[in-house]
Design a protein around this motif. Structure first.
Motif, short mmCIF file in Angstrom:
data_model
loop_
_atom_site.label_atom_id
_atom_site.label_comp_id
_atom_site.label_asym_id
_atom_site.label_seq_id
_atom_site.Cartn_x
_atom_site.Cartn_y
_atom_site.Cartn_z
N ILE A 9 1.07 -1.29 0.06
CA ILE A 9 -0.01 -0.03 0.00
C ILE A 9 0.92 1.47 0.13
N GLY A 10 0.84 2.13 -1.00
CA GLY A 10 1.71 3.21 -1.14
C GLY A 10 1.13 4.38 -0.13
N PRO A 11 1.91 5.61 -0.05
CA PRO A 11 1.58 6.43 0.98
C PRO A 11 0.09 7.01 0.54
N ASN A 12 -0.50 7.47 1.81
CA ASN A 12 -1.53 8.32 1.83
C ASN A 12 -2.90 7.65 0.99
N CYS A 13 -2.94 6.67 1.34
CA CYS A 13 -4.09 5.75 0.75
C CYS A 13 -5.15 5.74 1.73
N VAL A 14 -6.42 5.63 1.57
CA VAL A 14 -7.57 5.33 2.42
C VAL A 14 -8.52 4.22 1.93
N LEU A 15 -8.18 3.15 2.90
CA LEU A 15 -9.01 2.01 2.61
C LEU A 15 -10.18 1.72 3.53
N ARG A 16 -11.25 1.28 2.92
CA ARG A 16 -12.47 1.40 3.87
C ARG A 16 -13.26 -0.06 3.34
N ASN A 17 -13.26 -1.05 4.45
CA ASN A 17 -14.10 -2.24 4.14
C ASN A 17 -13.64 -2.87 2.72
N VAL A 18 -12.18 -3.25 2.60
CA VAL A 18 -11.73 -3.55 1.36
C VAL A 18 -11.00 -4.91 1.63
N VAL A 19 -10.87 -5.66 0.42
CA VAL A 19 -10.19 -7.06 0.51
C VAL A 19 -9.14 -6.68 -0.84
N VAL A 20 -8.10 -6.89 -0.52
CA VAL A 20 -7.04 -6.99 -1.45
C VAL A 20 -6.28 -8.25 -1.73
N ALA B 153 -3.58 -11.26 -3.15
CA ALA B 153 -2.14 -11.23 -2.96
C ALA B 153 -1.32 -10.69 -4.13
N GLY B 154 -0.59 -9.78 -3.57
CA GLY B 154 0.56 -9.29 -4.62
C GLY B 154 0.07 -8.08 -5.24
N SER B 155 -1.12 -7.59 -4.91
CA SER B 155 -1.50 -6.33 -5.37
C SER B 155 -0.72 -5.32 -4.79
N ARG B 156 -0.64 -4.16 -5.78
CA ARG B 156 0.08 -2.79 -5.36
C ARG B 156 -1.28 -1.65 -5.30
N ILE B 157 -1.30 -0.95 -4.31
CA ILE B 157 -2.07 0.01 -4.45
C ILE B 157 -1.11 1.13 -4.46
N ALA B 158 -1.09 2.14 -5.09
CA ALA B 158 -0.09 3.35 -5.36
C ALA B 158 -0.57 4.62 -4.75
N ALA B 159 0.24 5.56 -4.40
CA ALA B 159 -0.13 6.72 -3.76
C ALA B 159 -1.60 7.20 -3.95
N PHE B 160 -1.95 7.93 -2.78
CA PHE B 160 -3.34 8.81 -2.95
C PHE B 160 -4.56 7.98 -3.32
N SER B 161 -4.41 6.88 -3.29
CA SER B 161 -5.66 6.11 -3.77
C SER B 161 -6.76 5.87 -2.65
N HIS B 162 -8.17 6.00 -3.14
CA HIS B 162 -9.17 5.88 -2.22
C HIS B 162 -10.13 4.76 -2.43
N ILE B 163 -10.17 3.94 -1.67
CA ILE B 163 -11.10 2.60 -1.92
C ILE B 163 -12.15 2.30 -1.01
N ASP B 164 -13.17 2.28 -1.28
CA ASP B 164 -14.30 2.16 -0.39
C ASP B 164 -15.16 0.91 -0.73
N SER B 165 -15.53 -0.14 0.13
CA SER B 165 -16.28 -1.20 0.06
C SER B 165 -16.16 -1.94 -1.32
N ALA B 166 -14.90 -2.44 -1.53
CA ALA B 166 -14.74 -3.12 -2.68
C ALA B 166 -13.82 -4.29 -2.56
N VAL B 167 -13.63 -5.07 -3.61
CA VAL B 167 -12.79 -6.46 -3.61
C VAL B 167 -11.80 -6.09 -4.57
N ILE B 168 -10.73 -6.23 -4.38
CA ILE B 168 -9.39 -6.37 -5.54
C ILE B 168 -8.84 -7.67 -5.52
#
Ligand code: UD1
Ligand code: MG
Length: 452
Positions: free
Chosen positions: A287-298, A300-315
């Motif tokens: 998880i990159g810097p300054n991300c907001v994650l709420r009720n999320v499943v990510v 294996a091996g996934s990368r969330i880059a800076a400043f991403s906002h993820i709400d109630s999602a499955v990645i």
């Protein structure tokens, strides 16, 4: 045992319309922290004494296992416990907690309960460098004889460093005798619960003590400043738990967990991230810097880059998200999906290996596998009254700056030319383009600015 949580105090110094015990710590009301710890002890009964803003508190924390008792007016801690007395089982001890002391730990309370045994009074005390404001534990030859409140102390008593945290365990049958007899002959004119200590001594009931592992466990919240301090203490504790479980944090002092964060192996979290609700990060997630994650499943091996906002999602697994991605509720991404900067996705499924790398809005859509969504693509899902779905089948290529006016389907293998406004279904495998033909006018003269 019985548990009584005192929570009737007003909390005037919070300067807030929200009752003090509903003020959030790590995203959860103060009182909810205390209730969780109380429940961990599996008591026979939990009773909350409420007062100011009480209906709001009851509504926010309603649960079948809770008994609520109103204290009106609030005449002191002794008066507060007296209101709960009729509900208590007299044959088991009563543990008194404060609704505004959120970080008290079950392990500490178990030690205190041990000290109380069957018939003793047990006080949770702490040694402070600056005991100002607290009730002091007065001992005689090592034995506790009474508690004196700050405002009632003599100069000698003020120098005592051992304080009353307020948390105690008392024999309930004795409380039934002591509490109705309390008086208000003190500096604050209140019924002091602390006066039961002298009554216990007079009755020959042993008075024991236990201490918390750390003093912050007993810290109360009376102001936004104290709340902010405890928030940092709690967040540091949560960060330490993550580190101990093998999670790599760029900075243990710069992470905020306001819910449950479950991590697999070799997870890395950069600075400034906020996790809310229930979050699962599978092995190797970054998880990159300054991300907001709420009720999320990510996955294996996934990368969330800076400043991403993820709400109630499955990645899915092996995805690449962001920087600056916004993924809204109801989104499911398959494996190896790429979502780039300034892409918003809402209530959509995107299957494996599809990409939307720049500046797009995908709403209420079903996107197949290996789809390429060009920059500036918009699903026009809302006609001003209703929302409609867009279906994009496998292996579709969507050129840049395309609008898909839903409901609409793009058939498998179709290509949409850049700039297309799609209002009818696009057939599979064909090129569909809607675009004014391009012309060039060789004789055209650019207007010139008039002079003088
Ligand atoms: C109390 C103790 C003091 C201790 C301190 C620890 C007494 C008399 N004093 O003092 O020895 O060092 O806590 O913080 O007990 N409450 C009610 N109803 C009331 C009054 C209070 O429910 O009528 C609740 C408050 O919401 C709070 C707790 O009881 O959760 C403590 O009340 P507070 O007014 O903060 O007591 P202190 O004067 O700080
Ligand atoms: Mg207090």
């Amino acid at each position: 045992m019985n548990v009584v949580i005192l929570a009737a105090g007003q909390g005037k110094r919070m300067f807030s319309a929200l009752p003090k015990v509903l003020q959030p710590l790590a995203g959860k009301p103060l009182l909810a922290h205390v209730l969780a710890t109380a429940r961990a002890l599996e008591p026979g009964l939990i009773c909350v004494v409420y007062g100011h803003g009480g209906e709001q508190v009851r509504e926010a924390l309603a649960a079948p296992d809770l008994h609520w008792v109103k204290q009106e007016p609030q005449l002191g801690t002794g008066h507060a416990l007296l209101q709960a007395l009729p509900l208590l089982d007299p044959t088991v001890p009563t543990l008194v907690l404060y609704g505004d002391v959120p970080l008290i730990r079950a392990a500490t309370l178990r030690r205190l309960l041990e000290q109380a045994g069957k018939g003793a009074l047990a006080l949770l005390t702490a040694q402070l460098d600056n005991p100002h404001g607290y009730g002091r534990i007065v001992r005689n030859a090592g034995a506790i004889v009474r508690i004196v409140e700050e405002k009632d102390t003599t100069a000698t008593e003020r120098s005592i460093g051992e304080i009353n945290t307020g948390i105690l365990v008392a024999p309930t049958d004795r409380l039934a005798r002591w509490l109705p007899g309390l008086g208000t002959n003190n500096a604050q004119g209140e019924y002091y619960l602390t006066d039961i200590v002298a009554l216990a001594v007079a009755d020959g009931v042993p008075v024991n003590s236990a201490q918390p592992d750390a003093n912050w466990e007993a810290d109360g919240v009376n102001s936004q400043t104290q709340l902010a301090v405890l928030e940092r203490v709690h967040q540091r504790n949560l960060a330490n738990e993550l580190l101990n479980a093998g999670v790599r944090l760029a900075d243990a002092a710069r992470i905020d967990v306001r819910g449950e964060l479950h991590c697999g192996r070799d997870v890395f979290i950069d600075v400034g991230c906020v996790f809310e609700g229930r979050i699962e990060l599978d092995d190797g997630v970054e998880i990159g810097p300054n991300c907001v994650l709420r009720n999320v499943v990510v996955g294996a091996g996934s990368r969330i880059a800076a400043f991403s906002h993820i709400d109630s999602a499955v990645i899915g697994a092996a995805c690449s998200i962001g920087p600056y991605a916004r993924i809204r509720p109801g989104t499911q991404l398959g494996d190896s999906v790429h979502i780039g900067n300034f892409v918003e996705i809402k209530n959509s499924t995107i299957a494996a290996e599809s990409k939307a790398n720049h500046l797009a809005y995908i709403g209420d859509s079903s996107v197949g596998q290996r789809v390429n969504i060009g920059a500036g693509t918009i699903t026009c899902n809302y006609d001003g009254a209703n929302k409609h779905r867009t279906v994009i089948e496998d292996d579709v290529f969507i050129g840049s700056d395309t609008q898909l006016v839903a409901p609409v389907t793009v058939g498998r293998g179709a290509t949409l030319g850049a700039g297309t406004t799609l209002t009818k279904n696009a057939p599979p495998d064909a090129l569909t383009v809607s675009r004014a033909r391009q012309i060039s006018i060789a004789t055209w003269k650019r207007p010139e600015k008039k002079r003088g």
